[in-house]
Scaffold this active site. Structure first.
Site, PDB file in Angstrom:
ATOM      1  N   MET A  30      -0.802  -5.647  -0.934  1.00 13.15           N
ATOM      2  CA  MET A  30       0.676  -5.859  -0.613  1.00 13.15           C
ATOM      3  C   MET A  30       0.766  -5.450   0.901  1.00 13.15           C
ATOM      4  SD  MET A  30       2.656  -4.363  -3.759  1.00 13.15           S
ATOM      5  CE  MET A  30       2.812  -2.394  -3.552  1.00 13.15           C
ATOM      6  N   TYR A  32       0.142  -4.104   4.769  1.00 16.76           N
ATOM      7  CA  TYR A  32      -0.045  -2.730   5.575  1.00 16.76           C
ATOM      8  C   TYR A  32      -1.484  -2.206   5.436  1.00 16.76           C
ATOM      9  CZ  TYR A  32       2.345   0.714   8.371  1.00 16.76           C
ATOM     10  OH  TYR A  32       2.674   1.550   9.426  1.00 16.76           O
ATOM     11  N   GLY A  36      -9.058   1.163   2.955  1.00 21.42           N
ATOM     12  CA  GLY A  36      -9.343   0.759   1.511  1.00 21.42           C
ATOM     13  C   GLY A  36      -9.347  -0.468   1.411  1.00 21.42           C
ATOM     14  N   HIS A  37      -8.245  -1.188   1.804  1.00 21.72           N
ATOM     15  CA  HIS A  37      -8.195  -2.708   1.705  1.00 21.72           C
ATOM     16  C   HIS A  37      -9.444  -3.407   2.354  1.00 21.72           C
ATOM     17  CE1 HIS A  37      -3.750  -1.735   1.799  1.00 21.72           C
ATOM     18  NE2 HIS A  37      -3.884  -2.370   0.632  1.00 21.72           N
ATOM     19  N   GLY A 147      -9.296  -1.882  -6.082  1.00 24.60           N
ATOM     20  CA  GLY A 147      -9.784  -0.519  -5.726  1.00 24.60           C
ATOM     21  C   GLY A 147      -9.716   0.534  -7.051  1.00 24.60           C
ATOM     22  N   GLN A 148     -10.741   1.099  -6.963  1.00 23.72           N
ATOM     23  CA  GLN A 148     -10.648   2.308  -7.969  1.00 23.72           C
ATOM     24  C   GLN A 148      -9.451   3.220  -8.042  1.00 23.72           C
ATOM     25  OE1 GLN A 148     -12.185   2.768 -10.897  1.00 23.72           O
ATOM     26  NE2 GLN A 148     -11.792   4.743 -11.349  1.00 23.72           N
ATOM     27  N   LYS A 149      -8.935   3.416  -6.589  1.00 26.40           N
ATOM     28  CA  LYS A 149      -7.607   4.085  -6.466  1.00 26.40           C
ATOM     29  C   LYS A 149      -6.670   3.850  -7.342  1.00 26.40           C
ATOM     30  CE  LYS A 149      -4.462   5.713  -3.623  1.00 26.40           C
ATOM     31  NZ  LYS A 149      -3.315   4.973  -3.897  1.00 26.40           N
ATOM     32  N   SER A 185      -3.622   5.079   1.264  1.00 24.28           N
ATOM     33  CA  SER A 185      -2.660   4.284   0.748  1.00 24.28           C
ATOM     34  C   SER A 185      -1.570   3.887   1.859  1.00 24.28           C
ATOM     35  CB  SER A 185      -1.972   5.481  -0.155  1.00 24.28           C
ATOM     36  OG  SER A 185      -0.763   4.941  -0.523  1.00 24.28           O
TER      37      SER A 185
HETATM   38  P1  AMP Z   1      -2.184  -2.411  -2.543  1.00 23.41           P
HETATM   39  O1  AMP Z   1      -1.900  -3.108  -1.223  1.00 23.41           O
HETATM   40  O2  AMP Z   1      -1.873  -1.093  -2.572  1.00 23.41           O
HETATM   41  O3  AMP Z   1      -1.352  -3.137  -3.647  1.00 23.41           O
HETATM   42  O4  AMP Z   1      -3.716  -2.346  -2.914  1.00 23.41           O
HETATM   43  C1  AMP Z   1      -4.403  -3.482  -2.875  1.00 23.41           C
HETATM   44  C2  AMP Z   1      -5.795  -3.142  -3.394  1.00 23.41           C
HETATM   45  O5  AMP Z   1      -6.369  -2.263  -2.412  1.00 23.41           O
HETATM   46  C3  AMP Z   1      -5.777  -2.444  -4.845  1.00 23.41           C
HETATM   47  O6  AMP Z   1      -6.806  -3.138  -5.542  1.00 23.41           O
HETATM   48  C4  AMP Z   1      -5.943  -1.178  -4.534  1.00 23.41           C
HETATM   49  O7  AMP Z   1      -6.477  -0.577  -5.557  1.00 23.41           O
HETATM   50  C5  AMP Z   1      -6.849  -1.252  -3.245  1.00 23.41           C
HETATM   51  N1  AMP Z   1      -6.912   0.017  -2.475  1.00 23.41           N
HETATM   52  C6  AMP Z   1      -5.841   0.736  -2.052  1.00 23.41           C
HETATM   53  N2  AMP Z   1      -6.063   2.062  -1.524  1.00 23.41           N
HETATM   54  C7  AMP Z   1      -7.446   2.077  -1.670  1.00 23.41           C
HETATM   55  C8  AMP Z   1      -8.307   3.100  -1.092  1.00 23.41           C
HETATM   56  N3  AMP Z   1      -7.972   4.259  -0.722  1.00 23.41           N
HETATM   57  N4  AMP Z   1      -9.698   2.766  -1.408  1.00 23.41           N
HETATM   58  C9  AMP Z   1     -10.084   1.668  -2.121  1.00 23.41           C
HETATM   59  N5  AMP Z   1      -9.386   0.682  -2.508  1.00 23.41           N
HETATM   60  C10 AMP Z   1      -7.872   0.878  -2.274  1.00 23.41           C
END
Ligand code: AMP
Length: 282
Positions: A30, A32, A36-37, A147-149, A185
């Site tokens: 999403m 930003y 992690g991304h 991510g396992q997050k 995050s």
């Molecule tokens: P999001 O943009 O928050 O929807 O996250 C996109 C992808 O990045 C998802 O698969 C999340 O699980 C992964 N993700 C987000 N934060 C982390 C993190 N701290 N470590 C690893 N993967 C992450």
């Protein structure tokens, strides 16, 4: 790096890439972007020929009182970071193209979405499964990286991909943390300085649980009681849930056999944070 925002164009490119005999790795986000991304992008770069990162703040996975409107967005910065990480294509569709007025279909993975986050976020995982299914159909990846997050999300996506014979290999990569342990995050930007310090209670609670499990504690109730007490001792924190379950199917565990997933959702002020760890007993 190529930027695509039209769905038909992305589908056309996916066909061309496959015609050349190359593989596609998709990292759905999403935006930003943070480390992690970027860790997902690096793994996709290592494993596949063409890395596609989607950036789409998916309106249908947000509840009416959630943060869709204020969710942080910075596409220019994201483009720079993706380029540095060796991404080939950024796919950044418009919400009106993803969800035209005639849109009706919802992907549901029942049984996995009535626990953990689902109680407080009704409809959230249908929104996630639906958008990921759409992204899979548009980008046609061979591999997709999560991510396992977001542990529950990863379990649901794996189930969906297998149940619907999507033929996409789902990779789930470890949680990337700040130096002090806070899980990265996009929502961490909402935290004030004081809240940022308070947010460490999630990591501290996970560490406490890991220690208890390693010392031989197998009763999940005992461990979650300790975790709840630690979170409750932080005045700015409000625990939504602390649950220990089977990491493969998210079923409830009374005693830990082998490995167990401890998942937490905690509100720090008005910011909802999630985190988790795998508990291993001796
Ligand atoms: P999001 O943009 O928050 O929807 O996250 C996109 C992808 O990045 C998802 O698969 C999340 O699980 C992964 N993700 C987000 N934060 C982390 C993190 N701290 N470590 C690893 N993967 C992450």
């Amino acid at each position: 790096m190529e930027q695509i925002n039209k769905i038909a164009r992305m589908q056309e490119r996916a066909i061309q890439i496959h015609k050349k005999g190359l593989t596609i790795g998709l990292v759905p986000t999403m935006g930003y972007l943070h480390d992690g991304h970027l860790s997902l992008m690096r793994e996709a770069r290592r494993e596949t020929d063409c890395v596609v990162v989607s950036i789409f703040v998916n309106p249908i996975q947000f509840g009416p009182s959630e943060d869709f409107a204020k969710y942080p967005r910075d596409i220019e910065r994201d483009i720079g970071l993706a380029e540095q990480s060796g991404v080939d294509i950024i796919f950044n569709p418009a919400a009106k193209d993803m969800y035209p007025l005639r849109f009706r279909t919802i992907v549901d993975v029942p049984g996995l979405n009535n626990i953990l986050c689902s109680a407080n976020r009704p409809g959230h995982f249908q929104g996630v499964a639906t958008v990921v299914c759409k992204l899979f159909n548009i980008v046609r990846p061979d591999f997709a990286y999560f991510g396992q997050k977001d542990a529950q999300q990863a379990v649901i996506i794996k189930r969906m991909a297998e149940d619907l014979n999507m033929g996409i290999r789902i990779r789930v990569l470890p949680i990337v943390r700040e130096k002090d342990g806070l899980a990265m995050s996009s929502r961490n930007i909402y935290l004030s300085q004081q809240e940022r310090r308070a947010a460490l209670c999630l990591y501290n609670a996970l560490k406490l649980a890991e220690k208890l499990a390693l010392a031989g504690e197998k009763e999940t109730r005992f461990i979650t009681n300790q975790v709840e007490a630690l979170i409750k001792s932080e005045p700015l924190a409000k625990l939504e849930y602390a649950a220990i379950c089977n990491p493969v199917d998210l079923s409830y565990m009374e005693t830990i056999e082998g490995e167990a997933l401890l998942a937490l959702a905690v509100k720090i002020g008005s910011t909802r944070l999630i985190d988790n760890t795998i508990l291993k007993t001796i």
